[in-house]
Design a protein around this motif. Structure first.
Motif, PDB file in Angstrom:
ATOM      1  N   UNK A  66      51.543 -83.915  13.017  1.00 42.29           N
ATOM      2  CA  UNK A  66      51.217 -82.490  12.972  1.00 42.29           C
ATOM      3  C   UNK A  66      51.473 -81.874  11.597  1.00 42.29           C
ATOM      4  N   UNK A  67      52.639 -82.169  11.018  1.00 43.89           N
ATOM      5  CA  UNK A  67      53.051 -81.475   9.793  1.00 43.89           C
ATOM      6  C   UNK A  67      52.917 -82.314   8.519  1.00 43.89           C
ATOM      7  N   UNK A  68      52.719 -83.613   8.673  1.00 38.33           N
ATOM      8  CA  UNK A  68      52.616 -84.468   7.496  1.00 38.33           C
ATOM      9  C   UNK A  68      53.954 -84.937   6.965  1.00 38.33           C
ATOM     10  N   UNK A  69      55.029 -84.562   7.650  1.00 31.09           N
ATOM     11  CA  UNK A  69      56.370 -85.029   7.271  1.00 31.09           C
ATOM     12  C   UNK A  69      57.282 -84.895   8.477  1.00 31.09           C
ATOM     13  N   UNK A  70      58.391 -85.606   8.400  1.00 32.09           N
ATOM     14  CA  UNK A  70      59.418 -85.516   9.428  1.00 32.09           C
ATOM     15  C   UNK A  70      60.736 -85.913   8.777  1.00 32.09           C
ATOM     16  N   UNK A  71      61.821 -85.553   9.396  1.00 31.89           N
ATOM     17  CA  UNK A  71      63.128 -85.905   8.876  1.00 31.89           C
ATOM     18  C   UNK A  71      63.633 -87.103   9.685  1.00 31.89           C
ATOM     19  N   UNK A  72      63.500 -88.280   9.092  1.00 34.23           N
ATOM     20  CA  UNK A  72      63.947 -89.498   9.763  1.00 34.23           C
ATOM     21  C   UNK A  72      65.463 -89.587   9.665  1.00 34.23           C
ATOM     22  N   UNK A  73      66.048 -90.227  10.644  1.00 34.45           N
ATOM     23  CA  UNK A  73      67.479 -90.477  10.591  1.00 34.45           C
ATOM     24  C   UNK A  73      67.728 -91.937  10.951  1.00 34.45           C
ATOM     25  N   UNK A  74      68.933 -92.382  10.720  1.00 36.64           N
ATOM     26  CA  UNK A  74      69.261 -93.790  10.935  1.00 36.64           C
ATOM     27  C   UNK A  74      69.063 -94.224  12.381  1.00 36.64           C
ATOM     28  N   UNK A  75      69.187 -93.290  13.310  1.00 27.36           N
ATOM     29  CA  UNK A  75      69.051 -93.619  14.727  1.00 27.36           C
ATOM     30  C   UNK A  75      67.609 -93.899  15.143  1.00 27.36           C
ATOM     31  N   UNK A  76      66.660 -93.249  14.510  1.00 30.52           N
ATOM     32  CA  UNK A  76      65.274 -93.337  14.977  1.00 30.52           C
ATOM     33  C   UNK A  76      64.315 -93.999  13.999  1.00 30.52           C
ATOM     34  N   UNK A  77      64.735 -94.252  12.778  1.00 25.80           N
ATOM     35  CA  UNK A  77      63.778 -94.674  11.747  1.00 25.80           C
ATOM     36  C   UNK A  77      63.149 -96.038  12.023  1.00 25.80           C
ATOM     37  N   UNK A  78      63.891 -96.969  12.608  1.00 24.70           N
ATOM     38  CA  UNK A  78      63.300 -98.278  12.888  1.00 24.70           C
ATOM     39  C   UNK A  78      62.213 -98.163  13.956  1.00 24.70           C
ATOM     40  N   UNK A  79      62.491 -97.409  15.007  1.00 19.36           N
ATOM     41  CA  UNK A  79      61.466 -97.173  16.030  1.00 19.36           C
ATOM     42  C   UNK A  79      60.285 -96.400  15.446  1.00 19.36           C
ATOM     43  N   UNK A  80      60.580 -95.464  14.579  1.00 15.90           N
ATOM     44  CA  UNK A  80      59.525 -94.678  13.944  1.00 15.90           C
ATOM     45  C   UNK A  80      58.621 -95.586  13.105  1.00 15.90           C
ATOM     46  N   UNK A  81      59.207 -96.549  12.435  1.00 14.25           N
ATOM     47  CA  UNK A  81      58.408 -97.497  11.665  1.00 14.25           C
ATOM     48  C   UNK A  81      57.555 -98.357  12.598  1.00 14.25           C
ATOM     49  N   UNK A  82      58.108 -98.755  13.729  1.00 18.46           N
ATOM     50  CA  UNK A  82      57.338 -99.530  14.704  1.00 18.46           C
ATOM     51  C   UNK A  82      56.184 -98.700  15.273  1.00 18.46           C
ATOM     52  N   UNK A  83      56.457 -97.440  15.557  1.00 19.88           N
ATOM     53  CA  UNK A  83      55.400 -96.532  16.029  1.00 19.88           C
ATOM     54  C   UNK A  83      54.291 -96.392  14.989  1.00 19.88           C
ATOM     55  N   UNK A  84      54.686 -96.210  13.737  1.00 20.26           N
ATOM     56  CA  UNK A  84      53.691 -96.029  12.681  1.00 20.26           C
ATOM     57  C   UNK A  84      52.872 -97.296  12.485  1.00 20.26           C
ATOM     58  N   UNK A  85      53.480 -98.450  12.685  1.00 18.92           N
ATOM     59  CA  UNK A  85      52.732 -99.707  12.609  1.00 18.92           C
ATOM     60  C   UNK A  85      51.759 -99.812  13.780  1.00 18.92           C
ATOM     61  N   UNK A  86      52.244 -99.547  14.975  1.00 20.56           N
ATOM     62  CA  UNK A  86      51.424 -99.649  16.185  1.00 20.56           C
ATOM     63  C   UNK A  86      50.237 -98.677  16.143  1.00 20.56           C
ATOM     64  N   UNK A  87      50.497 -97.458  15.694  1.00 24.02           N
ATOM     65  CA  UNK A  87      49.444 -96.438  15.677  1.00 24.02           C
ATOM     66  C   UNK A  87      48.721 -96.335  14.328  1.00 24.02           C
ATOM     67  N   UNK A  88      49.013 -97.262  13.422  1.00 29.53           N
ATOM     68  CA  UNK A  88      48.306 -97.389  12.147  1.00 29.53           C
ATOM     69  C   UNK A  88      48.387 -96.133  11.268  1.00 29.53           C
ATOM     70  N   UNK A  89      49.601 -95.628  11.105  1.00 30.37           N
ATOM     71  CA  UNK A  89      49.839 -94.483  10.236  1.00 30.37           C
ATOM     72  C   UNK A  89      50.612 -95.010   9.018  1.00 30.37           C
TER      73      UNK A  89
END
Length: 131
Positions: free
Chosen positions: A40-63
């Motif tokens: 939505x915004x083109x940015x987000x504040x990643x944290x150590x708790x969620x960043x690995x899952x966020x990277x997996x999501x971005x890989x899966x959804x091709x972002x």
């Protein structure tokens, strides 16, 4: 929708028939929230708790932009406790740059990194590479 896989899911006939609910149990709600925020915004504040899952999501959804941001965050925040887990992820993603950074960090901090729980679950191929 910037993600071809997400677009396909949202406009799939099954999605339309199931009351517009999308189930993605492999990722936490917090990680998915960060993912949607990025879309939505083109940015987000990643944290150590969620960043690995966020990277997996971005890989899966091709972002790719989000995936690059996550890799940068992870590489900048390597620790003896996280390096083995991240190395496995770098291998899975075929990311040679992140893989090399993890290996360098691991070797420089081997005494502590070898004691992490994640080290004992490294695939044999990765352990052989490190030794």
């Amino acid at each position: 929708v910037r993600s071809p896989p997400l677009r396909a899911m949202l406009f799939d006939e099954k999605f339309q028939q199931c009351g517009h609910e999308l189930e993605l149990p492999q990722w936490s709600p917090a990680s998915f929230w960060h993912f949607l925020e990025f879309l939505h915004a083109g940015s987000t504040v990643a944290d150590a708790e969620t960043v690995l899952e966020l990277m997996q999501l971005s890989d899966y959804f091709q972002i790719d932009e989000l995936k690059t941001d996550c890799k940068r965050f992870l590489a900048d925040n390597l620790s003896p406790d996280t390096v083995a887990t991240l190395l496995v992820e770098a291998v899975r993603l075929h990311d040679e740059q992140l893989r090399c950074k993890c290996k360098e960090f691991f070797l420089a901090n081997a005494r502590v990194a070898l004691q992490s729980r994640a080290f004992s679950s490294l695939p044999e191929q990765v352990v052989c590479e490190l030794l």
